[in-house]
Design a protein around this motif. Structure first.
Motif, PDB file in Angstrom:
ATOM      1  N   PRO A 419       0.801  -1.234   0.000  1.00 45.75           N
ATOM      2  CA  PRO A 419       0.000   0.000   0.000  1.00 45.75           C
ATOM      3  C   PRO A 419       0.830   1.279   0.000  1.00 45.75           C
ATOM      4  O   PRO A 419       0.303   2.348  -0.321  1.00 45.75           O
ATOM      5  CB  PRO A 419      -0.818  -0.116   1.296  1.00 45.75           C
ATOM      6  CG  PRO A 419      -0.847  -1.574   1.610  1.00 45.75           C
ATOM      7  CD  PRO A 419       0.483  -2.092   1.148  1.00 45.75           C
ATOM      8  N   SER A 420       2.118   1.195   0.345  1.00 45.43           N
ATOM      9  CA  SER A 420       2.934   2.415   0.340  1.00 45.43           C
ATOM     10  C   SER A 420       3.157   2.947  -1.070  1.00 45.43           C
ATOM     11  O   SER A 420       3.599   4.088  -1.241  1.00 45.43           O
ATOM     12  CB  SER A 420       4.284   2.149   1.013  1.00 45.43           C
ATOM     13  OG  SER A 420       5.114   1.335   0.198  1.00 45.43           O
ATOM     14  N   LEU A 421       2.842   2.144  -2.080  1.00 49.53           N
ATOM     15  CA  LEU A 421       2.975   2.578  -3.473  1.00 49.53           C
ATOM     16  C   LEU A 421       1.702   3.243  -3.987  1.00 49.53           C
ATOM     17  O   LEU A 421       1.607   3.544  -5.174  1.00 49.53           O
ATOM     18  CB  LEU A 421       3.316   1.380  -4.366  1.00 49.53           C
ATOM     19  CG  LEU A 421       4.586   0.608  -4.016  1.00 49.53           C
ATOM     20  CD1 LEU A 421       4.750  -0.589  -4.940  1.00 49.53           C
ATOM     21  CD2 LEU A 421       5.808   1.517  -4.092  1.00 49.53           C
ATOM     22  N   ILE A 422       0.745   3.462  -3.099  1.00 45.13           N
ATOM     23  CA  ILE A 422      -0.545   4.041  -3.493  1.00 45.13           C
ATOM     24  C   ILE A 422      -0.582   5.515  -3.104  1.00 45.13           C
ATOM     25  O   ILE A 422      -0.347   5.872  -1.949  1.00 45.13           O
ATOM     26  CB  ILE A 422      -1.708   3.295  -2.818  1.00 45.13           C
ATOM     27  CG1 ILE A 422      -1.682   1.807  -3.195  1.00 45.13           C
ATOM     28  CG2 ILE A 422      -3.045   3.927  -3.198  1.00 45.13           C
ATOM     29  CD1 ILE A 422      -2.673   0.963  -2.422  1.00 45.13           C
ATOM     30  N   ILE A 423      -0.885   6.365  -4.070  1.00 41.53           N
ATOM     31  CA  ILE A 423      -1.091   7.794  -3.820  1.00 41.53           C
ATOM     32  C   ILE A 423      -2.489   8.152  -4.316  1.00 41.53           C
ATOM     33  O   ILE A 423      -2.772   8.069  -5.510  1.00 41.53           O
ATOM     34  CB  ILE A 423      -0.037   8.667  -4.521  1.00 41.53           C
ATOM     35  CG1 ILE A 423       1.370   8.320  -4.014  1.00 41.53           C
ATOM     36  CG2 ILE A 423      -0.339  10.148  -4.296  1.00 41.53           C
ATOM     37  CD1 ILE A 423       2.480   9.110  -4.702  1.00 41.53           C
ATOM     38  N   ILE A 424      -3.362   8.513  -3.386  1.00 39.28           N
ATOM     39  CA  ILE A 424      -4.741   8.876  -3.710  1.00 39.28           C
ATOM     40  C   ILE A 424      -4.835  10.392  -3.797  1.00 39.28           C
ATOM     41  O   ILE A 424      -4.313  11.099  -2.931  1.00 39.28           O
ATOM     42  CB  ILE A 424      -5.710   8.351  -2.634  1.00 39.28           C
ATOM     43  CG1 ILE A 424      -5.604   6.823  -2.519  1.00 39.28           C
ATOM     44  CG2 ILE A 424      -7.142   8.770  -2.922  1.00 39.28           C
ATOM     45  CD1 ILE A 424      -5.262   6.338  -1.151  1.00 39.28           C
ATOM     46  N   VAL A 425      -5.485  10.889  -4.825  1.00 33.84           N
ATOM     47  CA  VAL A 425      -5.675  12.332  -4.979  1.00 33.84           C
ATOM     48  C   VAL A 425      -7.166  12.625  -4.853  1.00 33.84           C
ATOM     49  O   VAL A 425      -7.969  12.120  -5.643  1.00 33.84           O
ATOM     50  CB  VAL A 425      -5.136  12.835  -6.331  1.00 33.84           C
ATOM     51  CG1 VAL A 425      -5.256  14.354  -6.407  1.00 33.84           C
ATOM     52  CG2 VAL A 425      -3.685  12.404  -6.529  1.00 33.84           C
ATOM     53  N   GLU A 449      -0.909   6.980   0.803  1.00 37.40           N
ATOM     54  CA  GLU A 449      -0.864   8.433   0.947  1.00 37.40           C
ATOM     55  C   GLU A 449      -2.096   9.050   0.294  1.00 37.40           C
ATOM     56  O   GLU A 449      -2.508   8.625  -0.784  1.00 37.40           O
ATOM     57  CB  GLU A 449       0.396   8.996   0.284  1.00 37.40           C
ATOM     58  CG  GLU A 449       0.493  10.518   0.340  1.00 37.40           C
ATOM     59  CD  GLU A 449       1.656  11.077  -0.465  1.00 37.40           C
ATOM     60  OE1 GLU A 449       1.706  12.311  -0.657  1.00 37.40           O
ATOM     61  OE2 GLU A 449       2.512  10.277  -0.911  1.00 37.40           O
ATOM     62  N   VAL A 450      -2.677  10.055   0.954  1.00 37.71           N
ATOM     63  CA  VAL A 450      -3.809  10.789   0.390  1.00 37.71           C
ATOM     64  C   VAL A 450      -3.418  12.251   0.242  1.00 37.71           C
ATOM     65  O   VAL A 450      -2.947  12.873   1.196  1.00 37.71           O
ATOM     66  CB  VAL A 450      -5.072  10.671   1.272  1.00 37.71           C
ATOM     67  CG1 VAL A 450      -6.224  11.453   0.648  1.00 37.71           C
ATOM     68  CG2 VAL A 450      -5.466   9.217   1.464  1.00 37.71           C
ATOM     69  N   ARG A 451      -3.595  12.781  -0.957  1.00 38.71           N
ATOM     70  CA  ARG A 451      -3.334  14.190  -1.227  1.00 38.71           C
ATOM     71  C   ARG A 451      -4.663  14.883  -1.522  1.00 38.71           C
ATOM     72  O   ARG A 451      -5.443  14.398  -2.343  1.00 38.71           O
ATOM     73  CB  ARG A 451      -2.389  14.346  -2.423  1.00 38.71           C
ATOM     74  CG  ARG A 451      -1.029  13.703  -2.203  1.00 38.71           C
ATOM     75  CD  ARG A 451      -0.125  13.854  -3.424  1.00 38.71           C
ATOM     76  NE  ARG A 451       1.168  13.222  -3.196  1.00 38.71           N
ATOM     77  CZ  ARG A 451       2.160  13.180  -4.092  1.00 38.71           C
ATOM     78  NH1 ARG A 451       1.991  13.755  -5.292  1.00 38.71           N
ATOM     79  NH2 ARG A 451       3.299  12.580  -3.801  1.00 38.71           N
ATOM     80  N   TYR A 452      -4.893  15.997  -0.856  1.00 36.03           N
ATOM     81  CA  TYR A 452      -6.153  16.721  -1.022  1.00 36.03           C
ATOM     82  C   TYR A 452      -5.939  17.992  -1.831  1.00 36.03           C
ATOM     83  O   TYR A 452      -4.991  18.745  -1.592  1.00 36.03           O
ATOM     84  CB  TYR A 452      -6.752  17.066   0.340  1.00 36.03           C
ATOM     85  CG  TYR A 452      -7.261  15.866   1.093  1.00 36.03           C
ATOM     86  CD1 TYR A 452      -6.482  15.244   2.070  1.00 36.03           C
ATOM     87  CD2 TYR A 452      -8.514  15.330   0.818  1.00 36.03           C
ATOM     88  CE1 TYR A 452      -6.943  14.133   2.754  1.00 36.03           C
ATOM     89  CE2 TYR A 452      -8.988  14.223   1.504  1.00 36.03           C
ATOM     90  CZ  TYR A 452      -8.197  13.625   2.465  1.00 36.03           C
ATOM     91  OH  TYR A 452      -8.659  12.525   3.131  1.00 36.03           O
TER      92      TYR A 452
END
Length: 486
Positions: A419-425, A449-452
């Motif tokens: 899951p560390s390879l996941i970046i959610i925008v 990671e979640v980026r808002y």
């Protein structure tokens, strides 16, 4: 955080309806739910798609900055669940856009289509070609079932005719993504990743849960489940609820058989409310004497405008008139015998606990309220017409949440390998993808990671494509740092 006015305005400008033919055939729902039990477990389905599954390139186009390979293959879903796909969707089509000159590696990102993204031109123009120019990364664009060349002849634009069509689309894309990942590996491309915007991001998330290796995943403008999208988001206004309610009332198979097949039971699952009704009938009987406030049921106009969802507020017991000043009174206002006082208190505590447990999602409380209305309507003088209508509306809403969670809730599928390879925008003011009352992806996928982004769904799609691409590059860089030896 409020919701974007642009999201609300844009939805009002679109007049098309979703699910105009209803839920779909009960037999199809049963088949896809049974298949979900397999595809939700990576170990069970890792051999469903052979590594040498045939893929065909039909034509190669030379462009100034890239080559565009047009290809096709037969969707594995047609063999595994025969006849579930419409004939037009059986053949999967894709475009593979590669740079004329590679840089250090041969990276490829698969892009799945969002709602309304027919054919390939939108993803090719906004994502694939800029990615070649910026980093030399190739893109593979897969066309969704029910879209573009794969759209049934009697379907109007992007308006899926049945609720079941969305689940069939998801199952097909999971398997088809595996076909393409295997093919890209055979052809020597590396590293590989997946992305998508809106519905495409959610479908990419489901596909990655089935891949048995670490892989970058960048879902943009998507979240944990589609249930909130169609029950509390602005798209709920486009759902043909009248037809869904009519079919739910007419065909007992939905309530008697299909509901029993629903398995997901997380903290935001409607099954918690179902279990409460099933195992606590004594406490449930008292729900008919509880007063549910407008805020609790999400019916308050100001609350809907401010939060676009159903939020728990307060549950107050009705008080009856008269009676002695020193007597204890129960939920309905009647006297409680001293011998039953402790039992009443225990049941009240149990009720409070259950309501608290399910209050993270409005439709659970909607279901409980619907049942209480139904019981009240069945009593003499209970106002059956209006009560039954309201009950049917709420039960249909809850059934929608249940079936959507079954087939789309991320927690109903395996956790990706890394899951560390996941970046959610995500967009902070997204009115299409409500996050209130829904489990967060950080909870389900620890380490992601979640980026808002500021703004809503539409503004992010129109003006933030560069940030989506940057998240893709960052996820691929993270993969190379951790797995350069693969």
């Amino acid at each position: 955080m409020g919701v974007s006015r642009l999201d609300l305005l844009y939805r009002r400008l679109l007049l098309t309806k979703l699910f105009i033919r209803g839920w779909g055939k009960p037999e199809d729902l049963k088949r896809i739910f049974e298949f979900r039990k397999i595809i939700g477990d990576r170990e069970k389905c890792k051999h469903l798609v052979p590594k040498n599954y045939p893929v065909y390139i039909d034509k190669v186009e030379e462009e100034s900055d890239c080559k565009i390979h047009n290809g096709h293959f037969i969707s594995p879903l047609e063999e595994i669940v025969p006849g579930i796909l419409p004939a037009e969707s059986v053949t999967a089509r894709f475009q593979f856009i590669v740079p004329k000159k590679w840089r250090k590696h041969h990276p490829v990102c698969i892009h799945l289509a969002g709602t309304g993204d027919h054919f390939f031109w939108r993803r090719r123009t906004l994502m694939a070609r800029p990615m070649i120019k910026e980093t030399g990364m190739a893109s593979l664009l897969l066309e969704n079932p029910y879209y573009g060349y794969r759209k049934p002849k009697d379907q109007l634009r992007s308006s899926l005719k049945n609720v079941s069509d969305l689940f069939v689309m998801g199952a097909a894309l999971i398997l088809e993504s595996a076909v393409l990942l295997h093919w890209l590996e055979r052809e020597g491309y590396w590293p590989l990743g997946m992305t998508g915007i809106s519905m495409g991001g959610h479908m990419a998330s489901l596909a990655v849960t089935n891949w048995p290796k670490p892989i970058p995943l960048i879902p943009c403008l998507s979240w944990t489940t589609a249930s909130s999208v169609f029950t509390t988001g602005v798209l709920s206004k486009a759902v043909n609820w009248r037809e869904l309610e009519k079919q739910y009332a007419k065909h007992t198979v939905f309530e008697e058989e299909i509901i029993r097949m629903l398995e997901y039971c997380g903290t935001d699952s409607f099954r918690m409310g179902q279990d409460f009704v099933k195992f606590s009938p004594g406490s449930f009987d008292r729900l008919s004497n509880l007063e549910f406030s407008h805020k609790l049921l999400g019916l308050d106009h100001q609350s809907r405008q401010g939060h676009m969802g159903m939020q728990a507020s307060a549950v107050r017991s009705r008080t009856g008139g008269g009676g002695g000043g020193g007597s204890e009174r129960g939920y309905g206002g009647g006297p409680v015998l001293s011998g039953g006082l402790e039992r009443e208190r225990a049941e009240r505590e149990q009720l409070d606990h259950m309501l608290s447990a399910v209050s993270s999602s409005g439709p659970h409380l909607e279901m409980l309220h619907a049942k209480s209305i139904s019981r009240a309507a069945s009593r003499p003088g209970g106002g059956g017409g209006l009560g039954q209508r309201q009950s049917l509306q709420r039960e249909s809403l809850c059934f929608m949440k249940g079936v959507m969670d079954e087939c789309t809730h991320i927690a109903n599928f395996s956790v990706p390998v890394d899951p560390s390879l996941i970046i959610i925008v995500q967009a902070k003011e997204d009115a299409y993808i409500p996050r209130t009352g829904v489990r967060s992806l950080q909870e389900i996928w620890p380490g992601c990671e979640v980026r808002y982004l500021n703004g809503g769904h539409i503004s992010a799609y129109l003006f933030k494509q560069g940030l989506f691409r940057q998240a893709i590059y960052d996820a691929f860089d993270r993969f190379l740092q951790k797995y350069s030896g693969l």
